[in-house]
Design a protein around this motif. Structure first.
Motif, PDB file in Angstrom:
ATOM      1  N   ARG A  90       0.858  -1.197   0.000  1.00 49.49           N
ATOM      2  CA  ARG A  90       0.000   0.000   0.000  1.00 49.49           C
ATOM      3  C   ARG A  90       0.886   1.235   0.000  1.00 49.49           C
ATOM      4  N   ARG A 124      -3.728  -6.883  -6.870  1.00 51.19           N
ATOM      5  CA  ARG A 124      -4.318  -5.619  -6.423  1.00 51.19           C
ATOM      6  C   ARG A 124      -5.688  -5.934  -5.830  1.00 51.19           C
ATOM      7  N   ARG A 125      -5.905  -5.588  -4.574  1.00 47.33           N
ATOM      8  CA  ARG A 125      -7.123  -6.007  -3.882  1.00 47.33           C
ATOM      9  C   ARG A 125      -7.977  -4.868  -3.358  1.00 47.33           C
ATOM     10  N   GLY A 126      -7.359  -3.708  -3.193  1.00 50.86           N
ATOM     11  CA  GLY A 126      -8.021  -2.661  -2.419  1.00 50.86           C
ATOM     12  C   GLY A 126      -7.682  -2.852  -0.949  1.00 50.86           C
ATOM     13  N   HIS A 127      -7.425  -1.741  -0.268  1.00 50.38           N
ATOM     14  CA  HIS A 127      -6.968  -1.793   1.130  1.00 50.38           C
ATOM     15  C   HIS A 127      -7.882  -0.895   1.948  1.00 50.38           C
ATOM     16  N   ASP A 153      -4.535   7.248  -4.979  1.00 49.79           N
ATOM     17  CA  ASP A 153      -5.964   7.008  -4.905  1.00 49.79           C
ATOM     18  C   ASP A 153      -6.377   6.540  -3.500  1.00 49.79           C
ATOM     19  N   SER A 154      -6.971   7.426  -2.720  1.00 48.03           N
ATOM     20  CA  SER A 154      -7.445   7.122  -1.364  1.00 48.03           C
ATOM     21  C   SER A 154      -8.633   8.010  -1.070  1.00 48.03           C
ATOM     22  N   LEU A 165     -17.964  -3.809  -0.005  1.00 49.49           N
ATOM     23  CA  LEU A 165     -16.652  -4.352  -0.405  1.00 49.49           C
ATOM     24  C   LEU A 165     -16.313  -5.619   0.372  1.00 49.49           C
ATOM     25  N   TYR A 184     -10.268   4.085   2.141  1.00 47.00           N
ATOM     26  CA  TYR A 184     -10.245   3.077   1.075  1.00 47.00           C
ATOM     27  C   TYR A 184      -9.154   3.446   0.075  1.00 47.00           C
ATOM     28  N   HIS A 185      -8.269   2.481  -0.172  1.00 50.67           N
ATOM     29  CA  HIS A 185      -7.082   2.715  -1.009  1.00 50.67           C
ATOM     30  C   HIS A 185      -7.058   1.606  -2.078  1.00 50.67           C
ATOM     31  N   PRO A 186      -7.752   1.840  -3.203  1.00 49.58           N
ATOM     32  CA  PRO A 186      -7.885   0.771  -4.209  1.00 49.58           C
ATOM     33  C   PRO A 186      -6.565   0.163  -4.687  1.00 49.58           C
ATOM     34  N   ALA A 282     -10.591  -7.724  -0.296  1.00 49.11           N
ATOM     35  CA  ALA A 282      -9.788  -6.581   0.156  1.00 49.11           C
ATOM     36  C   ALA A 282      -8.854  -6.972   1.293  1.00 49.11           C
TER      37      ALA A 282
END
Ligand code: PYC
Length: 425
Positions: A90, A124-127, A153-154, A165, A184-186, A282
């Motif tokens: 991340r 890549r999962r999103g965090h 991107d956040s 999600l 949320y951090h894609p 995620a």
């Protein structure tokens, strides 16, 4: 060239049947890197054969043509923090310096499979960093703004979006720690950590770097304020450049060169469950509950906590940790109550006062640091290697690591990352 010194074959292509045959025979896989006698001198000696040391060696050779390089490890490659982390990637940090640095790492990770011709299984999962109270929500909003200003991107999202999600999260208002929202951090995700180590090791080896496992450093020679050599369990090496890329024992190595660092070492524990069908896309983190969870490609859930509240070099897991972990995980996802934990382990985290790393030159000429990686070292591996290699090759700190110099503690120019460095300390 004898078979022992010939570089291993790189990109054999096998049919599915060929692969199966090789798997069953198990005998003639090409070696990924070679073993060597220790030379009496190298241009650069890197101490620590984890992702930071290997990436530094790889980029020295690949980007700067510096190939007379040795990487020394007292154990095996990737046996320290590189093999003990939870493989989370991340770049949603709190300071502009941190965000820029980790974002470059994420960029390098995204292209690493192609760079190394090695399947590192980047996913890549999103965090999601959950907020359970107003002050956490404020910090998430602050992070989101800093991230956006750096082009990362956040954003802060509400409980309904969080539920969308991650449907298994308990987002009801009646829980002990209700979820008020999340950062949320894609771009965040996970990767196969061992593959990253092996890929860098193979890449560095193919460019002429020598990798020396089971080679313990016992002393660093300094004369007239500059490094002259390294003593090891396999002999003495003369060199003008030594890089400390260790974790856990970084203070002991720095002390050998007479360089004191403000680092305290604590264990960080983690655990993994039996594999189940994919249900968690995620990466989910709760700083308040000191827990993070992700699901691997094999279906296991990987859990971690924050560092143990004491200093130690012990890498043994504790019952106390799994009890706390289980309680907190179930507060977040009650449906997991029947899942069985298979293993737990610990790694060592070198914590600095401001939760940022220490990178670059030191008062001892030719002795460089890439240490103080706390609980965030794995995700920084590629960018650390790239910037340390540039720093060595150019003789001045790379732009991205200027803020992380050892002298910041004297100057009072700390880079405070505690609010975003990990999962609550
Ligand atoms: O900084 O994302 C993080 C992290 C996860 C586990 C340990 N540190």
């Amino acid at each position: 060239m004898s078979a022992a010194t010939r570089p291993p074959r790189r990109s054999g292509k096998y049919s599915a049947l060929g692969l199966l045959r090789k798997g069953l025979r198990g005998s003639d896989w090409p070696r990924a890197w070679r073993s060597h006698d220790l030379r009496s001198s190298y241009d650069v000696v890197i101490i620590g054969g984890g992702i930071h040391g290997l990436a530094t060696a790889y980029y020295l050779a690949a980007n700067h043509g510096i190939r007379n390089v040795a990487v020394l490890d007292k154990g095996y490659l990737g046996g320290g923090g590189s093999g003990r982390n939870t493989a989370i990637l991340r770049s949603n940090y709190l300071t502009p310096e941190g965000v820029r640095f980790y974002d470059r790492s994420l960029e390098l990770y995204q292209h690493l499979a192609a760079e190394l011709n090695y399947n590192v299984m980047f996913s890549r999962r999103g965090h999601l960093t959950l907020a359970h109270n107003d002050s956490s929500l404020r910090t998430m909003a602050w992070r989101a703004e800093v991230n956006k200003l750096q082009g990362v991107d956040s954003s802060v999202i509400g409980p309904d979006e969080v539920k969308g999600l991650v449907p298994y999260l308990d987002t009801s208002a009646t829980t002990r720690y209700p979820i008020l929202g999340a950062l949320y951090h894609p771009p965040g995700g996970i990767i196969r950590h061992d593959a990253v180590v092996w890929g860098y090791a193979r890449g560095a080896d193919s460019l002429g770097v020598q990798l020396h496992q089971k080679t313990e450093v016992t002393g660093i020679d300094v004369s007239g304020g500059r490094v002259t050599g390294v003593r090891t369990s396999r002999g003495t090496i003369s060199t003008g450049t030594v890089v400390n890329c260790t974790a856990g024992w970084s203070t002991l190595i720095s002390d050998m060169a007479g360089v004191r660092t403000p680092v305290r070492t604590s264990p960080l524990q983690a655990a993994v469950t039996e594999p189940v069908k994919p249900f968690l896309d995620a990466v989910v983190v709760s700083g308040t509950l000191h827990v993070y969870v992700s699901q691997t490609d094999r279906g296991e859930l990987v859990f971690g906590a924050s560092v143990d509240p004491f200093t130690s070099y012990s890498m043994r897991g504790s019952l106390d940790f799994v009890e706390g972990l289980a309680g907190h995980v179930l507060e977040l996802m009650p449906a997991l109550s029947k899942m069985r934990l298979l293993r737990q382990w610990a790694g060592l985290c070198d914590m600095t006062p401001d939760y940022s790393p220490i990178m670059g030159h030191t008062p001892v000429e030719g002795f460089l640091l890439d240490v103080g990686w706390g609980t965030y070292g794995f995700k920084a591996g590629p960018v650390s290697g790239e910037t340390m290699a540039e720093t060595i090759a150019e003789g001045r700190p790379a732009e991205l690591i200027r803020a992380f110099g050892l002298d910041r503690f004297e100057r009072g120019a700390l880079v405070g990352e505690k609010g975003a460095a990990a999962v609550g300390h």
